[in-house]
Scaffold this active site. Structure first.
Site, PDB file in Angstrom:
ATOM      1  N   GLU A 103       0.830  -1.074  -0.080  1.00  0.00           N
ATOM      2  CA  GLU A 103      -0.057   0.032   0.353  1.00  0.00           C
ATOM      3  C   GLU A 103       0.929   1.200  -0.050  1.00  0.00           C
ATOM      4  OE1 GLU A 103      -3.466   2.164   2.776  1.00  0.00           O
ATOM      5  OE2 GLU A 103      -2.405   0.278   3.318  1.00  0.00           O
ATOM      6  N   GLU A 131     -10.027   5.345   0.210  1.00  0.00           N
ATOM      7  CA  GLU A 131      -9.701   3.963   0.285  1.00  0.00           C
ATOM      8  C   GLU A 131      -9.983   3.911  -1.163  1.00  0.00           C
ATOM      9  OE1 GLU A 131      -8.092   2.283   2.363  1.00  0.00           O
ATOM     10  OE2 GLU A 131      -8.433   2.781   4.410  1.00  0.00           O
ATOM     11  N   HIS A 142      -5.110   6.014   0.611  1.00  0.00           N
ATOM     12  CA  HIS A 142      -5.043   4.643   1.079  1.00  0.00           C
ATOM     13  C   HIS A 142      -5.592   3.455   0.138  1.00  0.00           C
ATOM     14  CE1 HIS A 142      -3.481   5.453   5.403  1.00  0.00           C
ATOM     15  NE2 HIS A 142      -4.093   6.782   5.037  1.00  0.00           N
TER      16      HIS A 142
END
Length: 485
Positions: A306, A426, A359
């Site tokens: 990530e 996200e 993210h």
């Protein structure tokens, strides 16, 4: 009515002089870029006209700090006049740029020369000397370098060099000195919560309002105006100013307009009035926060980390913003790891207008889709944050079309501790095969960077009513979104 002028106990060891004519006024230094670790603190001091350098164009943050420049910067922070130009030390002639500060502070017993009548102004400052100098200047309790070092570390002003070692004999760098001085001046920059016991005082302006500033001086902006009789908690003094708190508000008041006498009974004082500090479109600052970094890889899946993915997308976002007047600032641009608090503080210190954290998700490969968070509890920016999250999420959905998990409240530190409208995006689940195919693709990452950028632009266009934003969509073959919030 009795006024109170807090007594500043300030003393620090002798040190200073240069025969050149260093720059003392606020300026722009071409070597102070937002990629250096001391950027925020140097810019904060510059705003207050506290910096001192041998050059009008270079601050030289990695160069050693001399005793002369250290004394000038602390003297200016304490608003010492520095007008006495009569020679009192054999190596500090009247032509020396620092003579006024040396003489003024020496006359107050704040600094001293050496027994042979010299001052050794060009001598390099050590970290231990710095600690004692700041401790004495700001009225702390320490009388030795070791005690001063421990006191500054306990207050969150300075940090050691590892394994409990402060490095008292190591050379003090100019950039590090700026960081420690800024933290001594403004507790908002410190790495630890202020634990001092405050003194309750009251605004005494006789029918007027008192400016609450972001720093100790008129060079710092006004954030609120306080009315006659309003109670505030005063923690410490910096020259003729005090650091104070009122609820969640922090800032500085002039000591001349505070009193310990409570106002007579009667009508309650008016609540502090926020100053309209809305910037022009050309002055907007957006903080982009690539999640995780360095020792913290974040979520992983199918060979991807990530931290690497979101950094790549964030750097691509930066390129889009640079084609507009909106200034992008990244909490990290390489594989580093700012703490969660440092990421939130980064926005405050850089006077940002919004914060976007990027993210990727993970859940044992069993979940998929996109979601965007904002902080809703006790958040003065809840509406703005929700609007920002909404516009970003809509664009993310348009770009990739993954499962829509919605816009949601989220109790994340980078949102909770932020001082500006903030959203956490996200982009998808990195450990899900469907989502990962998008996340792994360079083309798709470019789409996502563009989407989050456009979502932020939509927020400023629709919610913040910056009509100027409309003129920039065509550069990216786009049009403003529908008004979603």
């Amino acid at each position: 009515m009795k006024k109170i002028y807090l007594t500043l106990i300030a003393s620090f060891i002798a040190i200073l002089t240069l025969s050149a004519s260093p720059t003392l006024a606020a300026t722009n230094y071409k070597d102070v870029k937002n990629t250096i670790s001391a950027y925020e603190e140097i810019m904060y001091l510059n705003k207050g006209d506290i910096l001192s350098s041998d050059s009008s164009t270079l601050f030289s943050p990695d160069a050693p700090m001399t005793r002369a420049h250290a004394a000038v910067m602390i003297g200016k922070a304490l608003q010492i006049s520095g007008t006495d130009k009569n020679q009192k030390f054999s190596d500090v002639p009247s032509s020396n740029f620092a003579i006024g500060y040396i003489n003024d502070m020496a006359s107050r017993g704040i600094i001293k020369g050496y027994n042979n009548g010299t001052f050794l102004p060009n001598q390099t400052l050590k970290r231990g000397e710095m600690a004692l100098l700041i401790a004495r200047a700001f009225g702390y309790q320490s009388s030795t370098t070791n005690d001063a070092a421990n006191e500054l570390m306990n207050k969150g002003i300075a940090a050691g060099i590892g394994k409990g070692n402060f490095g008292t004999t190591r050379t003090m760098k100019r950039g590090d000195f700026a960081v420690f001085l800024t933290r001594a001046i403004n507790a908002d920059f410190r790495t630890k919560t202020l634990t001092d016991t405050p003194t309750k005082m009251y605004v005494d302006v006789q029918g007027e309002t008192l400016n609450f500033r972001s720093g100790p001086g008129v060079g710092y902006g006004t954030t609120y105006k306080f009315s006659e009789g309003y109670p505030v908690n005063v923690y410490y003094q910096v020259g003729n100013w005090v650091y104070a708190k009122s609820g969640s508000k922090t800032g500085f008041f002039s000591t001349a307009y505070l009193t310990t006498d409570a106002p007579s009974t009667g009508s309650l004082p008016i609540e502090p009035i926020p100053v309209d500090t809305k910037k022009s479109f050309n002055d907007l600052v957006v903080v982009i926060d690539p999640g995780h970094g360095k020792q913290d890889p974040g979520a992983t899946g199918f060979g991807l980390k990530e931290k690497d993915v979101v950094l790549d997308i964030s750097l691509r976002m930066k390129k889009y913003f640079l084609q507009t007047p909106i200034k992008p600032m990244l909490t990290r641009e390489t594989d580093t790891f700012p703490t969660l608090s440092q990421r939130a503080q980064f926005a405050y210190k850089n006077n940002a207008d919004s914060f976007v954290s990027v993210h990727a998700n993970a859940l044992n490969g069993s979940a998929l889709g996109q979601e965007t968070f904002y902080y809703a509890s006790t958040n003065k920016n809840v509406d703005q944050s929700k609007a920002l999250a909404t516009y970003i999420h809509k664009r993310m959905q348009e770009a990739w079309g993954l499962k829509n998990r919605g816009v949601k409240p989220g109790n994340y530190a980078v949102l909770r501790e932020n001082s500006v409208p903030a959203a956490l995006a996200e982009i998808g689940f990195i450990d899900n095969k469907t989502d990962n195919a998008y996340i792994a693709s360079s083309t798709r990452r470019e789409q996502m960077a563009r989407a989050i950028f456009l979502g932020t632009l939509d927020y400023y266009y629709h919610y913040e009513n910056f009509s100027e934003a409309a003129g920039y969509y065509s550069k990216f073959s786009a049009t403003p979104s529908k008004k979603h919030y």
